[in-house]
Design a protein around this motif. Structure first.
Motif, PDB file in Angstrom:
ATOM      1  N   TYR A 165       0.865  -1.233   0.248  1.00  0.00           N
ATOM      2  CA  TYR A 165      -0.129  -0.070   0.114  1.00  0.00           C
ATOM      3  C   TYR A 165       0.899   1.350  -0.086  1.00  0.00           C
ATOM      4  N   PRO A 202     -11.757   4.662   7.058  1.00  0.00           N
ATOM      5  CA  PRO A 202     -12.782   4.981   5.938  1.00  0.00           C
ATOM      6  C   PRO A 202     -12.195   5.462   4.902  1.00  0.00           C
ATOM      7  N   LEU A 203     -12.621   5.092   3.667  1.00  0.00           N
ATOM      8  CA  LEU A 203     -11.957   5.332   2.440  1.00  0.00           C
ATOM      9  C   LEU A 203     -12.028   7.035   2.239  1.00  0.00           C
ATOM     10  N   ASP A 204     -12.844   7.739   2.665  1.00  0.00           N
ATOM     11  CA  ASP A 204     -12.630   9.126   2.528  1.00  0.00           C
ATOM     12  C   ASP A 204     -11.248   9.704   3.301  1.00  0.00           C
ATOM     13  N   LEU A 206      -8.547   7.621   3.565  1.00  0.00           N
ATOM     14  CA  LEU A 206      -7.435   7.213   2.781  1.00  0.00           C
ATOM     15  C   LEU A 206      -7.209   8.146   1.616  1.00  0.00           C
ATOM     16  N   ARG A 207      -8.367   8.388   1.067  1.00  0.00           N
ATOM     17  CA  ARG A 207      -8.360   9.132  -0.444  1.00  0.00           C
ATOM     18  C   ARG A 207      -7.278  10.352  -0.271  1.00  0.00           C
ATOM     19  N   LEU A 216      -5.792   1.275  -2.823  1.00  0.00           N
ATOM     20  CA  LEU A 216      -6.932   1.987  -2.604  1.00  0.00           C
ATOM     21  C   LEU A 216      -8.094   1.525  -3.228  1.00  0.00           C
ATOM     22  N   LYS A 217      -7.823   0.971  -4.336  1.00  0.00           N
ATOM     23  CA  LYS A 217      -9.070   0.516  -5.000  1.00  0.00           C
ATOM     24  C   LYS A 217      -9.148  -1.023  -4.516  1.00  0.00           C
ATOM     25  N   ILE A 219      -8.615  -1.839  -1.417  1.00  0.00           N
ATOM     26  CA  ILE A 219      -9.353  -1.776  -0.032  1.00  0.00           C
ATOM     27  C   ILE A 219     -10.756  -1.229  -0.120  1.00  0.00           C
ATOM     28  N   ALA A 220     -10.890  -0.488  -1.249  1.00  0.00           N
ATOM     29  CA  ALA A 220     -12.614  -0.096  -1.288  1.00  0.00           C
ATOM     30  C   ALA A 220     -13.446  -1.182  -1.609  1.00  0.00           C
ATOM     31  N   HIS A 221     -12.834  -2.279  -2.125  1.00  0.00           N
ATOM     32  CA  HIS A 221     -13.755  -3.488  -2.342  1.00  0.00           C
ATOM     33  C   HIS A 221     -13.623  -4.627  -1.289  1.00  0.00           C
ATOM     34  N   SER A 222     -12.735  -4.255  -0.109  1.00  0.00           N
ATOM     35  CA  SER A 222     -12.537  -5.155   1.016  1.00  0.00           C
ATOM     36  C   SER A 222     -13.617  -5.635   1.762  1.00  0.00           C
TER      37      SER A 222
END
Length: 502
Positions: A165, A202-204, A206-207, A216-217, A219-222
């Protein structure tokens, strides 16, 4: 001792000692004749451009006004674990890059990336080219679990996961399977908490970091919703620090699972603990035993993810799924403690527990590897045997950082350790143990050799082109940078003229 032990700079003291010695052995005419030819500047080579390497260089340049320092790095980019190890959501830790950049910008310091010492050039060749060689190449391997099933798909080292990552080129094909709801992290240090936080954040959040686009992609589907951090000893022996624990407790959308039974009775021993350990334990006890505030209670009630600490447990076997194709769980031996404090030892009780999970990350520590047969190496401890950074029985060879003391401590520990090694180099210059008057040509004597071997060094100005490209791409998507993951692409960018950086 630290860098402020002297009022005069090392170079001034050395000059004075040299003059006194010459006055004792030569007349005034002879002295003038000798001084007419200035001795060559000390040339020091540092292998590794992580914190240990840069802090070593920083101290040398600050306290000796003639020393020339060359830093060799196997990757085309500098900064080691500051770039590839620090969590993406800890940008403040990466601010040290500013001081490292200042060091690299000195006219007495040069950076040579894309050179692997031990492969492209040997340690012996460096010793021929420099008055001193400092090995600061860190700990590049993982400690093995040594249990059945640890090579099953779904089991990864935390080091490789962090590299994935964070954009470490060698880990970009890791493709960790995040399809399970439960993940287990073996270890209770800061790296373990970093990994847990990235899995659950939260993805927000990490972005806005420099986490790689590909990770990131993924983890978004994790599917991971629960993370257990396993430790073989108890709450008084955890290796993480209070800052990282606070972050986990307050992580949005997550709930901590701290079982009260693990912390009952600790009140009597807390008062006698050293202050850092006392504050850390108090926070765990408070979170586990005290009623949460209304704010925390409401936040935890709505949390969709959770994490917990499991103590007194040692992994004994990775359990496969029915068809044996991947991990399905882990068997843990239940321990008891003998002794107390840091010296407490985990002893098996003979009882076991199976924990279902589809992802296991081993965070039980890094280890250094030997770099050359000519360099002493203690395989058991994973370090180069040394005294204050002086490699045993090899004059002119030094070490700093994890390869010197083992993979422990935080960045300030590495700073002080590296300053000590640099001071040993300076003391040896001053005492005459190292003679800078012996002609050495440094990188100039190796340039043709590297060219013949097909090695193309990357300078610090070349790195700045890569840096400009990464920050420009990051700006387009609202990130500090978008890291380049491909080595060939890095090399293509550094070949472009400065105006052509994209």
């Amino acid at each position: 001792m630290g860098p402020c032990r002297w009022t005069w700079s090392v170079s001034s003291r050395c000059v004075l000692r040299s003059l006194l010695a010459r006055l004792q052995t030569a007349g005034a005419l002879g002295l003038r004749k000798r001084l007419s030819t200035a001795p060559s500047s000390p040339l020091v080579c540092i292998v590794g451009s992580g914190p240990a390497g840069f802090y070593t260089a920083q101290h040398l340049l600050k306290h000796h006004k003639q020393v020339q320092v060359d830093i060799y790095e196997k990757l085309p980019v500098p900064f080691g674990l500051v770039r590839f190890g620090v969590a993406p959501d800890h940008p403040e830790v990466k601010n040290v890059i500013n001081s490292f950049t200042q060091t690299a910008s000195s006219n007495r310091c040069a950076f040579y990336g894309n050179i692997t010492v031990g492969k492209d050039i040997s340690v012996e060749e460096l010793q021929q080219a420099y008055h001193a060689v400092v090995l600061s190449y860190g700990a590049e391997d993982n400690r093995q679990l040594g249990i059945p099933g640890e090579n099953l798909p779904g089991v990864y080292s935390a080091r490789a996961f962090v590299g994935w990552y964070n954009g470490l080129p060698e880990n970009q094909n890791l493709e960790p399977d995040l399809s399970s709801e439960t993940a287990v992290i073996l270890g209770q240090g800061n790296v373990a908490l970093d990994v847990a936080r990235i899995l659950l954040a939260p993805l927000d959040l990490l972005r806005k970091t420099d986490i790689t686009a590909s990770s990131l992609k993924a983890i978004a589907h994790s599917k991971v919703k629960q993370v257990w951090l396993i430790g073989r000893r108890g709450p008084l022996q955890v290796a993480f620090t209070i800052k990282e624990l606070r972050e986990m407790i307050s992580l949005p959308g997550t709930k901590p699972l701290l079982h009260p039974s693990d912390f009952e009775g600790l009140g009597d021993v807390i008062k006698d603990l050293p202050r850092p350990r006392k504050r850390l334990t108090e926070l765990m006890v408070k979170s586990a035993l005290e009623k949460p505030s209304e704010k925390d209670s409401a936040r935890w009630a709505s949390a969709t993810r959770e994490w917990g600490l499991k103590f007194l447990s040692s992994p004994t076997e990775v359990l496969p799924c029915a068809d044996g194709t991947r991990v399905a769980g882990i068997r843990l031996a239940i321990n008891r403690l003998e002794g107390s404090g840091e010296s407490a030892v985990a002893v098996p009780t003979g009882r076991f527990e199976n924990l279902e999970c589809g992802l296991i990350l081993s965070s039980i520590g890094y280890k250094s590897l030997p770099i050359a047969t000519s360099v002493p190496f203690d395989a058991k401890q994973g370090i180069i045997p040394n005294t204050m950074g002086r490699v045993h029985n090899v004059p002119g060879l030094y070490c700093s950082g994890w390869v010197k003391r083992g993979p422990t401590g935080v960045i300030i520990t590495t700073m002080n350790d590296s300053f000590d090694t640099a001071q040993s180099v300076l003391d040896d210059l001053c005492s005459g143990r190292m003679d800078p008057s012996v002609p050495k040509l440094g990188f100039q004597s190796l340039r043709n050799t590297l060219q013949l071997r097909g090695v193309h060094p990357v300078s610090f100005s070349d790195w700045e082109k890569i840096n400009a490209s990464e920050t420009a791409k990051g700006k387009e998507v609202g990130k500090p940078r978008e890291k380049i993951l491909d080595l060939e692409m890095m090399l293509r960018i550094q070949l472009k003229p400065a105006r052509g950086v994209t």
